[in-house]
Design a protein around this motif. Structure first.
Motif, PDB file in Angstrom:
ATOM      1  N   LYS A   1      -9.793 -10.812   2.138  1.00  0.00           N
ATOM      2  CA  LYS A   1      -8.634 -11.594   2.569  1.00  0.00           C
ATOM      3  C   LYS A   1      -7.410 -10.680   2.669  1.00  0.00           C
ATOM      4  O   LYS A   1      -6.547 -10.654   1.799  1.00  0.00           O
ATOM      5  N   TYR A   2      -7.346  -9.912   3.751  1.00  0.00           N
ATOM      6  CA  TYR A   2      -6.313  -8.885   3.893  1.00  0.00           C
ATOM      7  C   TYR A   2      -4.907  -9.488   3.977  1.00  0.00           C
ATOM      8  O   TYR A   2      -3.992  -9.020   3.298  1.00  0.00           O
ATOM      9  N   LEU A   3      -4.743 -10.496   4.805  1.00  0.00           N
ATOM     10  CA  LEU A   3      -3.416 -11.106   4.948  1.00  0.00           C
ATOM     11  C   LEU A   3      -2.991 -11.794   3.662  1.00  0.00           C
ATOM     12  O   LEU A   3      -1.829 -11.676   3.245  1.00  0.00           O
ATOM     13  N   ASP A   4      -3.922 -12.487   3.044  1.00  0.00           N
ATOM     14  CA  ASP A   4      -3.626 -13.173   1.785  1.00  0.00           C
ATOM     15  C   ASP A   4      -3.220 -12.171   0.709  1.00  0.00           C
ATOM     16  O   ASP A   4      -2.258 -12.380  -0.033  1.00  0.00           O
ATOM     17  N   ASN A   5      -3.929 -11.063   0.629  1.00  0.00           N
ATOM     18  CA  ASN A   5      -3.585 -10.015  -0.337  1.00  0.00           C
ATOM     19  C   ASN A   5      -2.199  -9.438  -0.063  1.00  0.00           C
ATOM     20  O   ASN A   5      -1.416  -9.191  -0.989  1.00  0.00           O
TER      21      ASN A   5
END
Length: 472
Positions: free
Chosen positions: A14-18
């Protein structure tokens, strides 16, 4: 130990969430540190760098340039809205990133070369890693803040305060941040009043530091912190040490602990005090690490002595200890102590025909099956070779015989598999039972074991795969 909870705040995919979470965390702790500034850009306590270093350590998949840039951007954006530093903001926040990246990369490299369960406990390694990160970060930050034309005395003063703050904050916060875990409420130990005595000792020693004053008062909490290290788990010790060190720094900064009674403590005067507190803080952690290592070693030695290495059931010595301390809790008055001696029939043929590796598989599977059948009703031990013993409390001979017959039938019907082979085995059992009366359970066991051995011989002589008792 680097503890990881079942709840994962970050996810590898979850790149954006991270990125959003890192931006928010950076902003929140930047705000917290900025609210503790004493004069100009200097802060009394700057937790952001330690927090982010711990985040990257506990989530190695975050160690990418993209996530580092997110954190740096959050710092610069915050300064753009709250300060008028201009280009200095880029240098100062770059120094923060130097601390974060250096700590994360050095400790991650160390973790790959060491046992994963022990690397975060190495207090000396954490101490020197914080030292290196603080030196590099403070050097860059001081140069960027003062500029090339600045008076060297101002640079030295700024560097000393910057370094002492980064170093002390890192040493105080990092151990707790790396070892903290979500509490498992079902497994929390029962509370006893005596467990708070070490914490009370810390509180009293800090109060004494305020009352007495002077440079030596900074070391007053050390004995109480070592007491905490002996009595509490390592994460708890790290938390108490963090709170104690942070409290002393705040009390010093506001001259509540008076090192110089006739002179208010200024920011530059905090250099020695911070280093002293950080050095003191590492002592109880080292003690706690040592106690933790000793306890683990004792536990491993105890497991090797009390449990059979192959099957996982009690060894003979472990069974004797269980008969002393565990069995009395299971045994009720007027119950009989039932002793069953079991021997796998024709086990030598298995070793000769299929090899000792197959024999070990059969022994392990047999022990697991036996433990499941007996359950909480009794104790299971391996005396040696293919010979096992069961000790349980029963109200009658019939109850003991019923358990033994359950074991015999279950083993007879169980298919034991090893690679492509399926084996069926049987077991011969000798059973003896009596009421302990004046004897201890251990003495009763020994006397009944000798009788069970005689009955086991009868089972073998009469054709095996059967149970022999005094009434058979």
């Amino acid at each position: 130990m680097l503890n990881k909870s079942h709840f994962e705040f970050f996810s590898p995919k979850k790149y954006l969430d991270n990125a959003v979470k890192l931006f928010v965390i950076t902003t929140l702790f930047y705000f917290f540190g900025a609210s503790l500034r004493l004069i100009d850009e200097l802060s009394l306590f700057w937790p952001l760098n330690a927090v982010l270093a711990a985040v990257f350590l506990r989530n190695p998949f975050l160690n990418r340039p993209f996530y580092y840039v997110i954190c740096y951007s959050a710092m610069v954006v915050y300064d753009a809205f709250t300060t008028s530093w201009g280009w200095q903001s880029a240098i100062i926040n770059l120094s923060n990133m130097v601390f974060i990246v250096v700590i994360a990369q050095l400790l991650l490299r160390y973790s790959r070369a060491q046992d994963e369960n022990n690397w975060a406990l190495n207090a000396f390694n954490l101490f020197y890693t914080c030292l290196i990160g603080s030196l590099l970060s403070s050097l860059l930050g001081s140069i960027g803040s003062t500029g090339p034309a600045s008076d060297y005395r101002h640079f030295i003063s700024l560097f000393a305060d910057w370094f002492s703050e980064q170093f002390s904050t890192g040493v105080l916060m990092m151990p707790f941040l790396l070892m903290a875990n979500w509490p498992q409420w079902k497994t929390l130990p029962d509370f006893h009043l005596s467990k708070i005595y070490p914490v009370l000792g810390v509180i009293i020693s800090v109060i004494a530091s305020v009352a007495v004053g002077g440079a030596g008062s900074l070391a007053f909490p050390l004995p109480a912190l070592i007491w905490c290290a002996i009595r509490y788990p390592l994460p708890v010790t790290a938390l108490v040490t963090l709170l104690t060190g942070g409290a002393e720094i705040i009390l010093l900064a506001h001259s509540i602990i008076a090192i110089y009674p006739d002179k208010q403590l200024v920011v530059n005067g905090m250099f020695s005090a911070r280093l002293g507190i950080a050095t003191m803080a590492i002592c109880p952690l080292i003690v706690s690490v040592s106690v933790d290592a000793i306890n683990r070693l004792i536990k491993q030695v105890s497991l090797r002595a009390d449990y059979d290495y192959l099957t996982g059931v009690y060894s003979r010595s472990g069974l004797y200890e269980a008969l002393k301390y565990k069995m009395p809790l299971m045994h009720q008055p007027h119950q009989k102590l039932c002793v069953m001696l079991l021997d796998i029939d024709y086990f030598k043929r298995i070793n000769d025909s299929f090899g000792h590796e197959c024999g070990d598989v059969v022994l392990t599977a047999f022990a697991n099956r036996l433990s499941k059948i007996v359950g909480e009703r009794g104790l299971v031990a391996r005396l040696g070779g293919e010979e096992f013993v069961v000790a349980c409390s029963v109200f009658s001979d019939e109850e003991g015989l019923e358990i033994a017959e359950q074991i015999r039938k279950d083993i007879e019907l169980t298919a034991f598999r090893n690679q492509q082979q399926t084996l069926f085995i049987t077991v011969s059992i000798g059973l003896a039972a009596t009421i302990p009366e004046e004897q201890t359970l251990l003495d009763t066991f020994n006397s009944q074991l000798a009788k069970a051995d005689e009955y086991l011989y009868l089972s073998k002589r009469n054709g095996r795969n059967q149970i022999s008792t005094a009434n058979s």
